[in-house]
Enzyme design. Structure first.
Site, PDB file in Angstrom:
ATOM      1  N   SER A 179      -5.646  -9.638 -11.040  1.00 58.55           N
ATOM      2  CA  SER A 179      -6.678 -10.870 -10.715  1.00 58.55           C
ATOM      3  C   SER A 179      -8.078 -10.120 -10.065  1.00 58.55           C
ATOM      4  O   SER A 179      -8.796 -10.604 -10.168  1.00 58.55           O
ATOM      5  CB  SER A 179      -5.769 -11.712  -9.769  1.00 58.55           C
ATOM      6  OG  SER A 179      -5.209 -11.035  -8.834  1.00 58.55           O
ATOM      7  N   GLY A 205     -12.896  -5.360   1.731  1.00 56.51           N
ATOM      8  CA  GLY A 205     -13.422  -6.480   2.476  1.00 56.51           C
ATOM      9  C   GLY A 205     -12.763  -7.926   2.054  1.00 56.51           C
ATOM     10  O   GLY A 205     -11.885  -7.791   1.323  1.00 56.51           O
ATOM     11  N   ALA A 247      -9.792 -12.884  -5.014  1.00 54.25           N
ATOM     12  CA  ALA A 247     -10.322 -12.631  -6.474  1.00 54.25           C
ATOM     13  C   ALA A 247     -10.974 -13.996  -7.087  1.00 54.25           C
ATOM     14  O   ALA A 247     -11.884 -14.007  -7.626  1.00 54.25           O
ATOM     15  CB  ALA A 247      -9.146 -12.330  -7.272  1.00 54.25           C
ATOM     16  N   LYS A 291      -4.128  -4.754   7.382  1.00 54.17           N
ATOM     17  CA  LYS A 291      -4.242  -6.154   7.644  1.00 54.17           C
ATOM     18  C   LYS A 291      -3.318  -7.140   6.899  1.00 54.17           C
ATOM     19  O   LYS A 291      -2.818  -8.045   7.370  1.00 54.17           O
ATOM     20  CB  LYS A 291      -5.617  -6.615   7.112  1.00 54.17           C
ATOM     21  CG  LYS A 291      -6.012  -6.213   5.696  1.00 54.17           C
ATOM     22  CD  LYS A 291      -5.776  -7.335   4.757  1.00 54.17           C
ATOM     23  CE  LYS A 291      -6.124  -7.019   3.407  1.00 54.17           C
ATOM     24  NZ  LYS A 291      -5.877  -7.978   2.469  1.00 54.17           N
ATOM     25  N   SER A 296      -4.092 -15.984   0.264  1.00 55.25           N
ATOM     26  CA  SER A 296      -3.318 -14.697   0.649  1.00 55.25           C
ATOM     27  C   SER A 296      -1.823 -14.583   0.358  1.00 55.25           C
ATOM     28  O   SER A 296      -1.118 -15.285   0.731  1.00 55.25           O
ATOM     29  CB  SER A 296      -3.525 -14.307   2.170  1.00 55.25           C
ATOM     30  OG  SER A 296      -2.868 -13.067   2.279  1.00 55.25           O
ATOM     31  N   ARG A 297      -1.388 -13.846  -0.569  1.00 48.71           N
ATOM     32  CA  ARG A 297      -0.241 -13.585  -1.018  1.00 48.71           C
ATOM     33  C   ARG A 297       0.683 -13.083   0.097  1.00 48.71           C
ATOM     34  O   ARG A 297       1.937 -13.540   0.313  1.00 48.71           O
ATOM     35  CB  ARG A 297       0.028 -12.584  -2.067  1.00 48.71           C
ATOM     36  CG  ARG A 297      -0.439 -13.181  -3.489  1.00 48.71           C
ATOM     37  CD  ARG A 297      -0.465 -11.991  -4.319  1.00 48.71           C
ATOM     38  NE  ARG A 297      -1.756 -11.716  -5.444  1.00 48.71           N
ATOM     39  CZ  ARG A 297      -1.956 -10.740  -5.997  1.00 48.71           C
ATOM     40  NH1 ARG A 297      -1.223  -9.697  -5.971  1.00 48.71           N
ATOM     41  NH2 ARG A 297      -3.046 -10.747  -6.879  1.00 48.71           N
ATOM     42  N   ASN A 298       0.020 -12.137   1.002  1.00 46.56           N
ATOM     43  CA  ASN A 298       0.939 -11.689   2.215  1.00 46.56           C
ATOM     44  C   ASN A 298       1.191 -12.708   3.214  1.00 46.56           C
ATOM     45  O   ASN A 298       2.207 -12.845   3.492  1.00 46.56           O
ATOM     46  CB  ASN A 298      -0.137 -10.640   2.753  1.00 46.56           C
ATOM     47  CG  ASN A 298      -0.260  -9.507   1.848  1.00 46.56           C
ATOM     48  OD1 ASN A 298       0.751  -8.638   1.526  1.00 46.56           O
ATOM     49  ND2 ASN A 298      -1.444  -9.201   1.346  1.00 46.56           N
ATOM     50  N   GLU A 325       1.262  -6.608  -1.431  1.00 46.73           N
ATOM     51  CA  GLU A 325       1.116  -5.371  -1.121  1.00 46.73           C
ATOM     52  C   GLU A 325       1.870  -5.030   0.464  1.00 46.73           C
ATOM     53  O   GLU A 325       2.238  -4.097   0.696  1.00 46.73           O
ATOM     54  CB  GLU A 325      -0.565  -5.274  -1.089  1.00 46.73           C
ATOM     55  CG  GLU A 325      -0.848  -4.729  -2.157  1.00 46.73           C
ATOM     56  CD  GLU A 325      -0.882  -3.388  -3.054  1.00 46.73           C
ATOM     57  OE1 GLU A 325      -0.052  -2.616  -2.440  1.00 46.73           O
ATOM     58  OE2 GLU A 325      -1.486  -3.151  -3.881  1.00 46.73           O
TER      59      GLU A 325
END
Length: 335
Positions: free
Chosen positions: A15, A139, A143, A195, A258-260, A285
């Site tokens: 992505s 930054g 996506a 982060k 955000s996947r996280n 990640e």
């Protein structure tokens, strides 16, 4: 002469790699997007979109698809790597035979080396040598919004000032994609990697119903952790107040793109890590970065209580409730 019409090759058709390739192409640079799966590349070529990762975003005319790595690298002087951090070392091995003296390497991968916690710049220099100009893009950029052309800003840090300015002038677009130069490669890389760990913590907190106060406390103490680690590695404190530090941290901790953060939300609601990752369906990640960040902090002798507790939860079986008790029960101290 380097111009906006000089080609760029992007390695990684997920992505984020696709979104950056779309952005560069839309901004006037002929762009070649390479992916490791020939069937996926062929499908994108036919449909002129990345239906798997970025559906309904049509590719610009000057975005070219490529499944042959040697050919993809032949097109361009500037090679941008956008693969998950756990695949970063592998892609370096693959590109090494095709590198020429004129090539310049950039990466937008956010993470640390798997199992060692080393900065990706260190990995590049160890595997490929120190003769190539290097840069990192990092930054607060999701996506989907990037691919849609919504206004975004990003940091570019390089080991060569001329390279930084040339690449900035190529990809910066006043219509909505702002690129800020920073000379602190160490700080920019750390901000982008760690982060993700703090975002998992913010998600866990929200999943447990702790509210906005707790989330904000985690973000604030999280940037303090990242800054302490950065200083121990020679980074500039100011970097962590910029796009690649606080900017990316706030975005990742507060928005469900955000996947996280989503991963953390599921953990906070009682799912185990494996089930949460399966539900997300893409690389998280922060899951991998947590272990590497913890190892790095241990090596540097830096106190990172949020990172340590998330590590305890993901890799040592500690419950979300016990993590919260450990963090809230820490001794009184100055800010």
């Amino acid at each position: 002469m380097i111009t906006s019409q000089t080609p760029i090759t992007v390695l990684g058709a997920g992505s984020y790699g696709t979104a950056l390739a779309i952005t560069f192409s839309r901004n006037g640079s002929p762009t070649h997007l390479w992916g490791h799966n020939p069937a996926h590349i062929a499908q994108m070529q036919t449909e002129r979109q990345n239906y798997r990762f970025l559906p309904d975003v049509i590719f610009p005319e000057d975005l070219h698809l490529e499944s042959n790595l040697a050919q993809a690298m032949e097109y361009s002087q500037d090679i941008l790597i956008v693969v998950p951090s756990h695949a970063f070392g592998e892609i370096l091995i693959k590109i090494k035979p095709h590198l020429k003296a004129h090539h310049r390497l950039i990466w937008a991968t956010k993470g640390l080396e798997r199992n060692t916690g080393r900065l990706l710049q260190t990995v590049v220099e160890e595997q490929l040598g120190t003769q190539y100009p290097l840069a990192v893009l990092s930054g607060p950029t999701f996506a989907k919004e990037l691919a849609q052309g919504l206004p975004s800003a990003i940091t570019l840090a390089a080991n060569n000032e001329q390279f930084a300015r040339e690449f900035q002038s190529r990809i910066h677009c006043s219509k909505g994609f702002r690129v800020y130069i920073n000379s602190d490669m160490t700080g920019v890389q750390l901000g982008g990697a760690i982060k993700n760990v703090i975002a998992i913590g913010a998600g866990i907190s929200d999943g447990m119903g702790f509210g906005a106060n707790a989330r904000t406390a985690l973000i604030t103490r999280g940037i303090a952790e990242i800054t302490r680690l950065g200083i121990s590695l020679g980074a500039n404190t100011n970097t962590f107040m910029g796009m690649s530090g606080l900017g990316d941290l706030v975005l990742t901790c507060t928005d469900n793109q955000s996947r996280n953060r989503r991963f953390g939300l599921m953990l906070g609601k009682g799912l185990d890590a494996q089930m949460a990752m399966e539900n997300i369906g893409q690389v998280v990640e922060g899951f991998y970065n947590t272990k590497e960040a913890y190892l790095l902090a241990q090596r540097q002798g830096v106190e990172m209580p949020i990172t340590e507790q998330i590590y305890q939860m993901l890799f040592c079986g500690k419950s979300a409730q016990d993590v919260a008790i450990s963090l809230l029960g820490r001794a009184c101290k100055g800010e």
